[in-house]
Design an enzyme around this catalytic site. Structure first.
Site, mmCIF file in Angstrom:
data_model
loop_
_atom_site.group_PDB
_atom_site.id
_atom_site.type_symbol
_atom_site.label_atom_id
_atom_site.label_comp_id
_atom_site.label_asym_id
_atom_site.label_seq_id
_atom_site.Cartn_x
_atom_site.Cartn_y
_atom_site.Cartn_z
ATOM 1 N N TRP A 256 -15.884 -17.987 25.049
ATOM 2 C CA TRP A 256 -15.527 -16.732 25.715
ATOM 3 C C TRP A 256 -15.666 -15.544 24.761
ATOM 4 O O TRP A 256 -15.129 -14.483 25.011
ATOM 5 C CB TRP A 256 -14.081 -16.809 26.233
ATOM 6 C CG TRP A 256 -13.907 -17.641 27.455
ATOM 7 C CD1 TRP A 256 -13.871 -17.195 28.752
ATOM 8 C CD2 TRP A 256 -13.743 -19.058 27.537
ATOM 9 N NE1 TRP A 256 -13.698 -18.243 29.621
ATOM 10 C CE2 TRP A 256 -13.617 -19.407 28.915
ATOM 11 C CE3 TRP A 256 -13.697 -20.080 26.595
ATOM 12 C CZ2 TRP A 256 -13.447 -20.713 29.345
ATOM 13 C CZ3 TRP A 256 -13.523 -21.381 27.025
ATOM 14 C CH2 TRP A 256 -13.399 -21.687 28.383
ATOM 15 N N CYS B 232 -15.408 -21.097 32.966
ATOM 16 C CA CYS B 232 -14.739 -21.902 33.997
ATOM 17 C C CYS B 232 -15.665 -22.341 35.128
ATOM 18 O O CYS B 232 -15.577 -23.479 35.597
ATOM 19 C CB CYS B 232 -13.511 -21.159 34.535
ATOM 20 S SG CYS B 232 -13.865 -19.758 35.620
ATOM 21 N N HIS C 155 -10.463 -17.596 38.578
ATOM 22 C CA HIS C 155 -10.599 -18.850 37.844
ATOM 23 C C HIS C 155 -11.098 -19.913 38.817
ATOM 24 O O HIS C 155 -10.634 -20.004 39.957
ATOM 25 C CB HIS C 155 -9.265 -19.279 37.235
ATOM 26 C CG HIS C 155 -9.338 -20.590 36.512
ATOM 27 N ND1 HIS C 155 -10.298 -20.858 35.562
ATOM 28 C CD2 HIS C 155 -8.578 -21.725 36.605
ATOM 29 C CE1 HIS C 155 -10.126 -22.081 35.098
ATOM 30 N NE2 HIS C 155 -9.094 -22.633 35.721
ATOM 31 N N ASP D 122 -9.194 -29.810 37.031
ATOM 32 C CA ASP D 122 -9.703 -28.645 36.307
ATOM 33 C C ASP D 122 -10.160 -29.087 34.927
ATOM 34 O O ASP D 122 -9.366 -29.606 34.139
ATOM 35 C CB ASP D 122 -8.602 -27.583 36.197
ATOM 36 C CG ASP D 122 -9.131 -26.239 35.704
ATOM 37 O OD1 ASP D 122 -10.290 -26.187 35.247
ATOM 38 O OD2 ASP D 122 -8.383 -25.251 35.768
ATOM 39 N N ASN E 17 1.313 -18.780 41.930
ATOM 40 C CA ASN E 17 2.625 -18.313 42.386
ATOM 41 C C ASN E 17 3.364 -17.400 41.414
ATOM 42 O O ASN E 17 4.488 -16.990 41.704
ATOM 43 C CB ASN E 17 3.530 -19.511 42.696
ATOM 44 C CG ASN E 17 3.203 -20.143 44.034
ATOM 45 O OD1 ASN E 17 3.395 -19.545 45.088
ATOM 46 N ND2 ASN E 17 2.691 -21.365 43.992
ATOM 47 N N GLU F 56 3.434 -14.575 51.832
ATOM 48 C CA GLU F 56 4.299 -13.876 50.893
ATOM 49 C C GLU F 56 5.513 -13.301 51.614
ATOM 50 O O GLU F 56 5.393 -12.659 52.653
ATOM 51 C CB GLU F 56 3.508 -12.751 50.206
ATOM 52 C CG GLU F 56 4.002 -12.375 48.843
ATOM 53 C CD GLU F 56 3.744 -13.465 47.819
ATOM 54 O OE1 GLU F 56 4.682 -13.752 47.055
ATOM 55 O OE2 GLU F 56 2.639 -14.027 47.798
ATOM 56 N N TYR G 260 -13.698 -11.758 32.105
ATOM 57 C CA TYR G 260 -13.110 -12.099 33.406
ATOM 58 C C TYR G 260 -11.763 -12.789 33.248
ATOM 59 O O TYR G 260 -10.998 -12.914 34.206
ATOM 60 C CB TYR G 260 -14.067 -12.970 34.220
ATOM 61 C CG TYR G 260 -14.075 -14.429 33.839
ATOM 62 C CD1 TYR G 260 -13.343 -15.371 34.571
ATOM 63 C CD2 TYR G 260 -14.812 -14.885 32.748
ATOM 64 C CE1 TYR G 260 -13.354 -16.706 34.224
ATOM 65 C CE2 TYR G 260 -14.817 -16.214 32.400
ATOM 66 C CZ TYR G 260 -14.090 -17.127 33.133
ATOM 67 O OH TYR G 260 -14.094 -18.442 32.796
#
Length: 731
Positions: free
Chosen positions: A283, A318, A377, A400, A440, A485, A556
């Site tokens: 990165w 990612c 992401h 992931d 969250n 929400e 990003y």
């Protein structure tokens, strides 16, 4: 002269006689003759007994096995079938088979030291009553030819098997010789209910197993961009590359029937952080010793390069990790898709708060801010039953491969049940608390004394997208991860997560009667623009605001690269941003991040707003010429440098699944106002629709991409030419 004593290597596995078989590539030689008794002079001539003349694996793409098992698109000359579903093998003997006196079996072996008790040695007999592990039956006999149907268990080991025909004689067992042409691959089977990866929805199954053409979303939640990707799970060498990854990760052969264990091991192996896995993350913006992450257009070149040498491939971020992981899962038959979470939190202290600290001037204090919010992401979802969890937690699972945090000592994440994440049941493995925080967390501003001054509960996890099944559209799956929400369900979920160990700080800053917003903009690279600030005063009284606006060029991941603006103002609500403010400072995804913080003079309340602007790139043109047949076609990639500066060391790439293997070309210099045009020939491997994807990438201009659709009307099988092309590209 003193000598250094070398300490012997010891193992803690004292209860095991030998090493655990963890390689699909190594297998012991199976004896061609296994005597029942001591035969000092060897066996006598066995011409009077049944003998095998030929074995037909029925492995051609147009034959019954690959057609029925949905494996006819693999560019692989071996037999490829799916577990839990019958396949056929034809055997030619020296005479017609007589069941009353002839005994034989098909023997399937996988890995070193195959054993019946471990499911790595499986004999299959022509009489159904004798079979214990896999099913077997005689389907047809014609003269000397016998056709058998073999039914692997729906939970059998996935990988590459050797196959032998063993015939019983009075003196011993006579087997066929080891022959690579008789090896077969057994994959997961999402079409069969007994398989733990069974996916009932036909459209999703087709999309998440058979589709090679991907769309990965990036940019900002209110300005979503698309990146086409060639997953290429059926291309030559990719299936073997996926097995190599499991071998390199030393995943025990006996664990390779469990999609949970495979997905967890692969989430560690796709990155190279601690196990010499597939991809090196970078990165930094400096990609001198590899390929810039923004330059890749597909997974094929990456996986073949890794399989050919075993060295990690440079470089990834990612979406590259997610795309290559997607190829791995789909290739093995596990339904999978790439998911993008916009405004994804990386919560270092695990308190469900992403803290942004301000100094005494209202400017973001980067030295003290540890948490970060990625503009987006990408991760993966794979579909499987979770037999290790209570009922209801199967289905889509988050995995992931991007190395962010360690899990059980390695950089990996998941599989974590999406249902568990939505309902706050973060006690179930694996890594559910981390994924829960990604969607969250609250976005919290604190002043220099760490006093909360503003909280935004809806900023993180704003939008979760994946490609819609059977189309090029988007599917909004935010509701799969979280309740609306502010709803009662959302509050219940947060309370449930706290019960299971997620630390959460209740923070309620005073409500401000002045609101601030920065409207979204569409801006091209190299253009100036006006940044507007919209204030809303709900107090009914006059309010005076003193504010600061910071502008950054950011990666990003939310990490700033350079500051381009710091302005204090009291009256103006429009800020002019000039091209020269940012053009020499852009990083790969051309993101500009503006944060405005201010204090209401009359009340002392803090107002804040932020806006990510993704600059739009110039166009790259790609054109296909030819008769759209299976013979040679031409693709032309064209680009015009409209900037006032030269582009140096420009890499151009183009590829398409089943159509064109990855090709790339380097241009040392593209001067201002000049146009480059690159034409390359290719021979489509198969008929039908496909897509050619192209990218242009250099230090000054990252992530210029395009694609065009193709459709080959007729096809002869050019596997050998296509294979040679792939080998040439990846030497």
């Amino acid at each position: 002269m003193a000598t250094t004593r070398v300490r012997p290597q010891v193992s803690i596995r004292g209860r095991s006689v030998g090493p655990i078989a963890s390689s699909n590539a190594v297998g012991e030689e199976v004896p061609e003759f296994e005597p029942f008794m001591l035969l000092p002079r060897g066996p006598p001539p066995l011409t009077d007994y049944l003998d095998v003349w030929d074995v037909n694996m029925l492995k051609e793409p147009e034959e019954v096995n690959k057609q029925q098992h949905h494996t006819d698109r693999y560019a692989n000359e071996g037999l490829i079938v799916r577990r839990g579903q019958e396949f056929q093998i034809s055997i030619t003997f020296n005479r017609p088979h007589d069941p009353s006196k002839d005994q034989f079996a098909l023997e399937f072996v996988i890995g070193a030291t195959p054993q019946y008790s471990k499911g790595t040695y499986i004999p299959v007999f022509p009489s159904e009553e004798r079979n214990k592990l896999w099913g077997g039956r005689v389907l047809d006999t014609s003269d000397n030819v016998l056709t058998m149907g073999i039914l692997p268990r729906a939970d059998c080991i996935v990988g590459k098997y050797g196959m032998y025909v063993a015939v019983v004689t009075p003196y011993g067992i006579r087997r066929t010789k080891k022959d690579p042409s008789r090896e077969l691959y057994i994959l997961f089977n999402p079409w069969v209910k007994d398989d733990s990866v069974y996916l009932e929805d036909g459209a999703e199954r087709t999309e998440c197993v058979l589709n090679e053409l991907g769309i990965i979303y990036h940019g900002a939640y209110d300005d979503v961009s698309e990146r086409s990707w060639n997953y290429g799970q059926f291309e030559f060498g990719i299936l073997d590359a996926c097995l190599f990854i499991m071998d390199k990760g030393a995943l025990p052969i006996t664990n390779r029937g469990d999609p949970v264990k495979i997905a967890r091991k692969a989430s560690a192996m796709i990155n190279s952080k601690d196990d010499e896995g597939v991809l090196v993350g970078n990165w930094s913006g400096d990609y001198m010793y590899g390929v810039a992450p923004t330059s890749w257009t597909g997974s094929v070149e990456i996986l073949l390069s890794y399989a050919n040498g075993g060295d990690p491939v440079c470089y990834a971020q990612c979406w590259v990790y997610a795309a290559v992981f997607n190829t791995f899962l789909r290739c093995l038959g596990i339904p999978a898709r790439v998911v993008t979470n916009f405004f994804s939190a990386h919560d270092n202290d695990g308190n469900l708060k992403t803290d942004i600290l301000l100094d005494e001037n209202g400017k973001v204090d980067r030295s003290r801010t540890r948490d970060s919010i990625w503009n987006y992401h990408c991760w993966n979802e794979c579909y499987m039953a979770r037999l290790d969890l209570p009922e209801g937690f199967g289905g889509w699972q988050v995995v992931d491969a991007t190395p962010q945090e360690t899990s059980d000592g390695m950089y990996r994440c998941g599989p974590a049940s999406v249902y568990a994440i939505k309902h706050g049941m973060v006690c179930y493995p694996f890594d559910a608390p981390f994924v829960f925080a990604e969607v969250n967390s609250d976005f919290l501003y604190r002043d220099g004394t760490l006093t909360p001054v503003k909280v935004n509960t809806s900023h993180v996890g704003r939008l979760v997208l994946t490609k819609a099944p059977g189309s090029n559209g988007r599917s909004d799956i935010t509701s799969m991860y979280k309740f609306p929400e502010g709803s009662a369900e959302e509050r219940t979920v947060l309370e449930k997560a706290e019960e299971y160990g997620v630390r959460r700080q209740d923070v309620t800053p005073p409500v401000a009667d002045v609101a601030l917003d920065i409207p979204s903009l569409e801006v091209k690279v190299g253009a100036g623009f006006d940044l507007a600030l919209d204030f809303r005063n709900s107090s009914g009284q006059r309010r005076t605001v003193e504010a600061y606006t910071n502008g950054y060029v950011v990666y990003y991941t939310g990490v700033p690269s350079a500051e381009i603006l710091f302005q204090m103002w009291r009256a103006s609500t429009v800020i002019k941003v000039r091209p020269e403010d940012y053009m020499g400072k852009l990083v790969e995804q051309a993101n500009l991040h503006f944060i405005t913080t201010g204090k209401v003079k009359e009340t002392g309340q803090i107002v804040t707003a932020m806006r990510v602007i993704t600059l739009h790139k110039p166009r790259l043109l790609v054109q296909v010429r030819g008769l759209y047949t299976s013979f040679t076609m031409l693709v032309t990639v064209q680009f015009t440098n409209d900037f006032k500066f030269s582009l140096e060391n420009v890499h151009v790439r183009v590829e398409g699944p089943g159509v064109m293997s990855p090709h790339n070309k380097l241009y040392r210099l593209i001067a201002p106002g000049t146009t480059i045009s690159w034409t390359e020939s290719f021979i489509p491997r198969r008929q039908g629709p496909s897509k050619l994807m192209a990218s242009l990438d250099c230090h000054a201009l990252r992530q210029v991409r395009t694609h065009t659709h193709t459709h080959t009307l007729s096809a002869t099988n050019h596997v050998h030419e296509y294979k040679n092309d792939l080998l040439r590209v990846n030497r």
